[in-house]
Design a protein around this motif. Structure first.
Motif, short mmCIF file in Angstrom:
data_model
loop_
_atom_site.label_atom_id
_atom_site.label_comp_id
_atom_site.label_asym_id
_atom_site.label_seq_id
_atom_site.Cartn_x
_atom_site.Cartn_y
_atom_site.Cartn_z
N UNK A 49 48.75 -56.02 56.14
CA UNK A 49 48.30 -54.75 56.83
C UNK A 49 48.48 -55.05 58.36
N UNK A 50 48.04 -56.16 58.91
CA UNK A 50 48.11 -56.30 60.49
C UNK A 50 49.51 -56.18 60.74
N UNK A 51 50.69 -56.61 60.20
CA UNK A 51 51.99 -56.73 60.30
C UNK A 51 52.25 -55.16 60.61
N UNK A 52 51.76 -54.28 60.30
CA UNK A 52 52.13 -53.06 60.21
C UNK A 52 51.95 -52.40 61.68
N UNK A 53 51.40 -53.00 62.40
CA UNK A 53 50.68 -52.25 63.71
C UNK A 53 51.53 -52.91 64.84
N UNK A 54 51.70 -52.05 66.11
CA UNK A 54 52.24 -52.22 67.43
C UNK A 54 51.22 -51.46 68.25
N UNK A 55 50.59 -52.39 69.16
CA UNK A 55 49.89 -51.77 70.46
C UNK A 55 50.13 -52.65 71.59
N UNK A 96 52.37 -48.00 67.27
CA UNK A 96 53.25 -47.75 66.32
C UNK A 96 52.70 -48.38 65.02
N UNK A 97 53.10 -47.87 63.99
CA UNK A 97 52.65 -48.16 62.78
C UNK A 97 53.58 -47.95 61.54
N UNK A 98 53.75 -49.21 60.72
CA UNK A 98 54.98 -49.26 59.86
C UNK A 98 54.27 -48.51 58.22
N UNK A 99 54.71 -47.43 58.07
CA UNK A 99 54.19 -46.75 57.03
C UNK A 99 54.57 -47.25 55.79
N UNK A 100 55.81 -47.62 55.66
CA UNK A 100 56.70 -48.46 54.66
C UNK A 100 57.32 -49.61 55.29
N UNK A 101 58.02 -50.33 54.44
CA UNK A 101 58.90 -51.23 55.26
C UNK A 101 60.22 -50.57 55.82
N UNK A 102 60.52 -49.28 55.39
CA UNK A 102 61.75 -48.63 56.18
C UNK A 102 61.21 -47.69 56.94
N UNK A 103 59.91 -47.07 56.97
CA UNK A 103 59.46 -45.86 57.72
C UNK A 103 58.57 -46.37 58.82
N UNK A 104 58.57 -46.08 60.25
CA UNK A 104 57.47 -46.20 61.18
C UNK A 104 57.16 -44.95 61.77
N UNK A 105 55.96 -44.79 62.28
CA UNK A 105 55.72 -43.63 63.25
C UNK A 105 55.19 -44.48 64.50
#
Length: 475
Positions: A49-55, A96-105
């Protein structure tokens, strides 16, 4: 009805972003930007979960000044010959947030303020690329980027990648297709150069940081909406971007009718490995802009026919006109401390400069060197020279008293605009650096009757990222 652009403006007072940046400085200061890259996993693996974030955040403050210089005459868009000083600032919150391993917003909020010397007028290769050319826009925060980023793996083999605000994966397939859609800067992906594209830690002049002849699609702040597709292979890459153009030259409003107005961008990138164990990158760029542009020749002809008191390109604007150009971009690592770079650029120069600056031909070369020999391994010194020129129609338009959105001395004794820039960036502590910068401009605005001008600059840069991988309780 509220437009999409208006809907994405942040409804806030001008100090909110600065408050957020100060908050992140206080809460994340123990870790530097180099120490806080979350590990992430490959596209084929699991992501916690935490790996998905970027701030992260950055704040860039530039003060510039120049002394008096000789000018036989001045016009409405001239660089001021008297003493002048100005300070600019740009603050950005990257998320940023990784919605899935391939998709980011990815979504970034920015605030820009202050001013440039002479209201950012009078020099085609202006000394401060951070300056917003329309101070009436105000300092309220706005969304600078908001995009979806999708990666399609085309090989099982992966390679390590550095996480950053535009790409959150720490490993990527060697062969892959990356798709992006949303709000972005065209030069986030085109005409990049690791030696000469970063105004935060490197050069400040916008004809050195970017190819001056690349009239890339953008609004006044430098952003647009578009689609970008990039194919990556081992030693090469290719990319294409379709971007929205502004409705008027240097305008803040974008034209959403792509049937009549748009910017197409093409780039091929090659890594030939000319020197053993030393990075080499070559890029070939092409662009085609369609917009409601004026014609320099038509404006001059109307003036000579007595239809106008001075040439006025605005009255010659016609929807669907085309402006095209090309660029070459190269960088070479000579040692682990020393790199060189260069750019060449050309555009047709018949229709008006519309989105970036008034340069039709450009050539630049430069270098940087790290400070390890004097026991300052995180410091960097750089120097570059750029020579800019205009097409025949463009220079004649200015010589007869015409005005562009950057230039207009009321006359023109044409000469190539030549700029030398050098900087020293010193790492102070963690994410803080300061820099001294000097620029010498010969023939500002291509005018032999004005200058030369010397611009001294000082920059403070702060950046950091939230270390999500170090959060208490993270598995």
């Amino acid at each position: 009805m509220e437009s999409l652009t208006e809907a994405l403006e942040v409804p806030n007072h001008g100090y909110s972003l600065r408050f957020l940046l100060a908050f992140f400085i206080l809460t994340t200061w123990p870790a530097s930007a180099q120490e806080t890259e979350a590990p992430g996993l490959s596209l084929a693996g699991e992501i916690t979960f935490w790996d998905r974030f970027w701030v992260s955040f950055q704040a860039n403050f530039i003060r510039q000044q120049h002394s008096e210089f000789e000018a036989r005459y001045s016009g409405p868009n001239s660089f001021t010959p008297g003493k002048d000083h100005a300070t600019s600032r740009v603050e950005t919150l990257y998320t940023g947030f990784q919605i899935t391993p391939r998709l980011e917003i990815l979504a970034d909020v920015e605030s820009a303020g202050g001013a440039g010397l002479s209201s950012a007028l009078g020099i085609a290769g202006f000394p401060n690329v951070d300056v917003v050319r329309n101070p009436s826009l105000g300092e309220d925060p706005y969304f600078s980027r908001m995009m979806l980023h999708y990666t399609i793996p085309l090989s099982k083999e992966t390679t390590e990648a550095t996480r950053n605000p535009l790409s959150l994966a720490s490993t990527v397939p060697v062969r892959r297709l990356e798709l992006r859609a949303g709000k972005m800067s065209t030069v986030d992906f085109f005409d990049l150069n690791s030696v000469g594209s970063d105004s935060h830690l490197q050069f400040m002049n916008w004809a050195i940081v970017n190819n001056g002849a690349y009239d890339y699609a953008a609004d006044t702040r430098g952003y647009t909406y578009g689609l970008v597709a990039e194919y990556f292979d081992r030693a090469w890459a290719a990319r294409f971007g379709e971007m929205l153009m502004p409705t008027v030259a240097n305008g803040i409003t974008l034209d959403w009718d792509i049937a009549r107005a748009r910017g197409e961008n093409f780039e091929f990138e090659y890594h030939p490995g000319l020197l053993q164990n030393r990075s080499t990158v070559l890029r070939a760029l092409g662009f085609v802009n369609h917009a409601d542009m004026g014609s320099y020749r038509e404006a001059v002809d109307a003036y000579l026919a007595g239809k106008e008191a001075v040439p006025d390109i605005v009255i010659t604007r016609k929807q669907g006109r085309v402006k095209y150009g090309f660029g070459l971009n190269g960088e070479q690592e000579l040692t682990h401390l020393w790199r060189i770079f260069g750019r060449l650029g050309w555009n047709d120069g018949g229709n008006e400069s519309f989105a970036y600056t008034e340069i039709d031909r450009t050539a630049e070369a430069g270098s940087d060197f790290r400070g390890k020999p004097w026991h300052r391994p995180d410091d960097k010194v750089g120097a570059a020279v750029v020579v800019d020129g205009l097409s025949g129609d463009h220079r004649r338009y200015l010589a007869l008293g015409g005005e562009g959105f950057i230039l207009g001395d009321g006359g023109l004794n044409y000469g190539l605009e030549r700029i030398f820039e050098t900087y020293y960036t010193a790492h102070v502590w963690r994410g803080i650096s300061v820099a001294f910068d000097y620029q010498h401009v010969t023939n500002p605005g291509y005018n032999r009757d004005r200058g030369p001008a010397s611009v001294v600059g000082f920059r403070v840069h702060v950046e950091d990222a939230i270390p999500f991988d170090k959060f208490p309780g993270k598995n």
